[in-house]
Write an enzyme that holds these catalytic residues in place. Structure first.
Site, PDB file in Angstrom:
ATOM      1  N   HIS A  14      77.773  70.032  72.814  1.00 25.90           N
ATOM      2  CA  HIS A  14      76.793  68.772  72.044  1.00 25.90           C
ATOM      3  C   HIS A  14      77.322  68.545  70.630  1.00 25.90           C
ATOM      4  O   HIS A  14      77.982  69.305  69.941  1.00 25.90           O
ATOM      5  CB  HIS A  14      75.316  69.637  71.883  1.00 25.90           C
ATOM      6  CG  HIS A  14      74.784  70.090  73.540  1.00 25.90           C
ATOM      7  ND1 HIS A  14      74.372  68.839  74.180  1.00 25.90           N
ATOM      8  CD2 HIS A  14      74.761  71.058  73.779  1.00 25.90           C
ATOM      9  CE1 HIS A  14      74.110  69.433  75.461  1.00 25.90           C
ATOM     10  NE2 HIS A  14      74.219  70.807  75.214  1.00 25.90           N
ATOM     11  N   CYS A  15      76.839  67.161  70.299  1.00 23.01           N
ATOM     12  CA  CYS A  15      77.044  66.718  69.009  1.00 23.01           C
ATOM     13  C   CYS A  15      76.944  67.910  68.125  1.00 23.01           C
ATOM     14  O   CYS A  15      75.989  68.538  67.821  1.00 23.01           O
ATOM     15  CB  CYS A  15      76.214  65.367  68.736  1.00 23.01           C
ATOM     16  SG  CYS A  15      76.696  64.656  67.641  1.00 23.01           S
ATOM     17  N   PRO A  16      77.947  67.848  66.973  1.00 17.18           N
ATOM     18  CA  PRO A  16      79.121  67.158  66.985  1.00 17.18           C
ATOM     19  C   PRO A  16      80.246  67.668  67.593  1.00 17.18           C
ATOM     20  O   PRO A  16      81.654  67.259  67.196  1.00 17.18           O
ATOM     21  CB  PRO A  16      79.314  67.032  65.429  1.00 17.18           C
ATOM     22  CG  PRO A  16      78.947  68.385  64.872  1.00 17.18           C
ATOM     23  CD  PRO A  16      77.705  68.813  65.934  1.00 17.18           C
TER      24      PRO A  16
END
Length: 81
Positions: free
Chosen positions: A18-20
């Protein structure tokens, strides 16, 4: 694969991250290859569609494109500096 006629020198599978995460993997990958190399990162995180092109532009590299695949997107970048 629907990428243009470009040879990918390094491919990073960041699916499920998941981001980042995918962007951080791309940054590490770009640092590890010589100038002119093409790096692809595979991301299933929708945030990458916005974050990766912005980072590539800020970092001064060439964004070749984002290519949707089944369940993920392949982001392709050329290291130019």
């Amino acid at each position: 694969m629907t990428t243009p006629n470009v040879t990918i020198d390094k491919e990073i599978d960041a699916r499920g991250s998941h981001c980042p995460g995918p962007m951080m993997e791309l940054i590490r990958g770009i640092k590890s290859v010589p100038l002119g190399s093409v790096v692809a990162v595979l991301s299933s995180d929708p945030g990458s569609a916005k974050d990766i092109p912005i980072w590539v532009q800020k970092a001064g590299h060439e964004f070749i494109g984002a290519f949707p695949e089944q369940g993920f997107t392949r982001f392709v970048v050329r290291k130019v500096r």
